[in-house]
Scaffold this motif. Structure first.
Motif, short mmCIF file in Angstrom:
data_model
loop_
_atom_site.label_atom_id
_atom_site.label_comp_id
_atom_site.label_asym_id
_atom_site.label_seq_id
_atom_site.Cartn_x
_atom_site.Cartn_y
_atom_site.Cartn_z
N ASP A 274 31.06 3.99 51.92
CA ASP A 274 30.70 2.66 52.42
C ASP A 274 29.52 2.73 53.39
OD1 ASP A 274 32.73 1.58 50.93
OD2 ASP A 274 34.17 1.55 52.60
N ASP A 275 29.36 3.86 54.08
CA ASP A 275 28.24 3.99 55.02
C ASP A 275 27.02 4.66 54.39
OD1 ASP A 275 29.20 6.55 54.80
OD2 ASP A 275 29.64 6.83 56.92
N GLY A 276 27.03 4.79 53.06
CA GLY A 276 25.85 5.28 52.35
C GLY A 276 25.73 6.77 52.19
N ARG A 277 26.76 7.52 52.59
CA ARG A 277 26.71 8.98 52.43
C ARG A 277 27.15 9.38 51.03
NH1 ARG A 277 30.47 11.75 56.22
NH2 ARG A 277 31.72 9.84 55.93
N VAL A 278 26.58 10.48 50.55
CA VAL A 278 27.01 11.05 49.28
C VAL A 278 28.18 11.99 49.56
CG1 VAL A 278 26.38 12.51 47.33
CG2 VAL A 278 24.72 10.88 48.26
N LEU A 279 29.35 11.69 48.96
CA LEU A 279 30.54 12.49 49.13
C LEU A 279 31.10 12.85 47.76
CD1 LEU A 279 32.28 10.50 52.04
CD2 LEU A 279 30.88 12.56 52.23
N THR A 280 32.20 13.59 47.74
CA THR A 280 32.87 13.90 46.48
C THR A 280 34.32 13.44 46.57
OG1 THR A 280 33.44 16.13 47.23
CG2 THR A 280 31.39 15.88 45.99
N SER A 281 34.87 12.99 45.45
CA SER A 281 36.23 12.46 45.44
C SER A 281 37.27 13.56 45.52
CB SER A 281 36.46 11.60 44.20
OG SER A 281 36.16 12.33 43.02
N THR A 282 36.92 14.76 45.09
CA THR A 282 37.76 15.94 45.28
C THR A 282 36.93 16.99 46.01
OG1 THR A 282 37.11 16.79 43.10
CG2 THR A 282 39.16 15.50 43.22
N ASN A 283 37.56 18.10 46.36
CA ASN A 283 36.82 19.11 47.12
C ASN A 283 37.23 20.51 46.69
OD1 ASN A 283 35.04 20.22 49.01
ND2 ASN A 283 36.50 20.04 50.71
N ASN A 284 37.21 20.75 45.39
CA ASN A 284 37.52 22.09 44.88
C ASN A 284 36.48 23.11 45.33
OD1 ASN A 284 39.93 21.50 43.33
ND2 ASN A 284 38.59 20.36 41.94
N ALA A 285 35.27 22.66 45.60
CA ALA A 285 34.20 23.55 46.06
C ALA A 285 34.44 24.03 47.48
CB ALA A 285 32.85 22.86 45.96
N GLY A 286 35.31 23.36 48.22
CA GLY A 286 35.60 23.78 49.59
C GLY A 286 34.50 23.46 50.58
N GLY A 287 33.63 22.51 50.25
CA GLY A 287 32.61 22.07 51.20
C GLY A 287 31.26 22.71 51.05
N ALA A 288 31.06 23.51 49.98
CA ALA A 288 29.77 24.17 49.79
C ALA A 288 29.45 24.30 48.32
CB ALA A 288 29.76 25.55 50.44
N LEU A 289 28.18 24.06 47.98
CA LEU A 289 27.67 24.27 46.62
C LEU A 289 26.38 25.07 46.73
CD1 LEU A 289 28.20 20.70 45.08
CD2 LEU A 289 29.41 22.79 44.41
N GLY A 290 26.29 26.15 46.00
CA GLY A 290 25.10 27.00 46.09
C GLY A 290 24.91 27.61 47.45
N GLY A 291 26.01 27.75 48.21
CA GLY A 291 25.93 28.31 49.56
C GLY A 291 25.51 27.31 50.62
N ILE A 292 25.41 26.03 50.25
CA ILE A 292 24.91 24.99 51.16
C ILE A 292 25.98 23.92 51.33
CG2 ILE A 292 23.10 23.27 51.52
CD1 ILE A 292 21.31 25.02 49.68
N THR A 293 26.18 23.46 52.56
CA THR A 293 27.23 22.47 52.84
C THR A 293 26.97 21.17 52.10
OG1 THR A 293 26.05 21.79 54.84
CG2 THR A 293 27.83 23.40 55.09
N THR A 294 28.08 20.56 51.64
CA THR A 294 28.00 19.28 50.92
C THR A 294 28.25 18.09 51.82
OG1 THR A 294 30.36 19.34 50.39
CG2 THR A 294 28.86 20.42 48.83
#
Length: 363
Positions: A274-294
């Motif tokens: 709602d505040d315009g941030r890109v998030l994910t509905s699940t978090n199997n990645a544990g907060g990082a993709l390609g070594g970079i925080t999501t």
């Protein structure tokens, strides 16, 4: 010894379990940061021995003596150095270990690596006692991070076969983590405490020990922190977590369970909040993709082995006689170190996050 870690936030731990004291030097902290003494002592007490039946009866106050880097309650920008005096040691309990290495300990490998000059009393520099200065450093870092909106906390995910409720990886809150980080026996489901304690007591009565898993999360991390390949979020955090004695495994997000999933199950769908941030509905990645925080919670689980020091007779070798021998370990030891490991894991994550945020220009 390789007891120094970090590029932006440099951590150096020194001392031995039964020496005069142990300590830490933490370099690279921003100047002018207020550090609350009561918050420091709260985290030190959560890790300290002699305060719970699941822990060793060896009681140490673990009062850090700050030698440099702090003036009038604020960081000066100089290296922060603290010493913790050892006041309750029984070195006679370890006199035989030069020749009879304890199974599960680093007595034998330490002797090989350092030519027999390593201090075996209480494990020396290999001891879990060295996690006290790590907790001090982490307690400083987590106060600095909290002012940037980053909060860290953990809980006892399991002891032996007894499990707590898991965190919801996509919905961890700062309030929950703050509550957990002030507890000594940290659980999401209080009903798990009694069977956990029963299992630990059973192991203690049988002169044995039991291990478990710690689950830890960090929330409020900005997206875009970390680097690919060898400088990733998982790499940096794991390199510090594996420096904790007794840690035998580290996983992020879904971890090893990902090996049993399909891509359609493991992939975390993106959406706009709602505040315009890109998030994910699940978090199997544990907060990082390609070594970079999501921007999602950083979620890590750490496997802690059973305490190696047990009172049962064990098979070993006599290094002086070059023959088989039997050893019965004496002294004061934890039947389970998992409860005391929670603040240590939290501290390692806090220091790793500080390193990543400073490297990314976010401090």
């Amino acid at each position: 010894m390789s007891s120094t870690w970090g590029n932006q936030i440099k951590l150096s731990i020194f001392g031995e379990s039964h020496g005069p004291g142990i300590g830490v030097v933490l370099d690279g902290l921003p100047a002018g940061e207020a550090v609350q003494q009561e918050e420091l002592l709260l985290q030190m007490a959560r890790r300290a021995p002699g305060r719970d039946k699941t822990a060793t009866p060896r009681r140490e106050e673990d009062m850090p003596e700050i030698l440099s880097g702090m003036l009038d309650g604020r960081t000066t920008g100089a290296p922060l150095c603290a010493v913790i005096r050892n006041t309750n040691t029984r070195s006679r309990d370890y006199s035989q270990l030069k020749n009879l290495p304890r199974p599960g300990h680093a007595d034998y490998t330490g002797m090989l690596r350092y030519g027999g000059y390593n201090d075996v009393r209480g494990g020396g520099h290999f001891s879990g006692r060295l996690t006290a200065p790590l907790v001090f450093a982490g307690a400083v870092c987590r106060q600095i991070l909290a002012r940037r909106g980053v909060f860290i906390g953990g809980h006892i995910y399991s002891i032996g076969s007894v499990c707590d409720d898991p965190m919801d990886p996509a919905a961890v809150t700062a309030q929950l983590l703050n509550e957990l980080s002030r507890q000594s026996f940290c659980l999401l489901n209080p009903q798990a405490e009694a069977p956990m304690r029963e299992l630990v007591e059973q192991a203690r009565m049988e002169q044995d020990s039991v291990g478990g898993i710690v689950e830890c999360a960090a929330v409020g991390l900005p997206a875009g922190v970390g680097s690919p390949m060898f400088g990733g979020v998982e790499n940096v955090a794991a390199s510090l977590l594996f420096g904790i004695p007794a840690v035998k495994g580290v996983e992020f997000g879904a971890g090893f369970a990902a090996a049993r999933m399909r891509g359609s199950q493991h992939n975390d769908p993106f959406y706009y909040s709602d505040d315009g941030r890109v998030l994910t509905s699940t978090n199997n990645a544990g907060g990082a993709l390609g070594g970079i925080t999501t921007g999602m919670p950083l979620l890590v689980r750490v496997a802690v082995k059973p305490t190696a020091s047990i009172s049962q007779p064990q098979q070993t070798v006599d290094l002086s006689k070059h023959q088989a021998a039997q050893l019965q370990v004496t002294g004061r030891h934890d039947p389970c170190i998992v409860p005391r490991a929670v603040p240590v894991v939290e501290s390692a994550v806090a220091i790793a996050v500080m390193e990543l945020m400073k490297e990314g220009g976010r401090l």
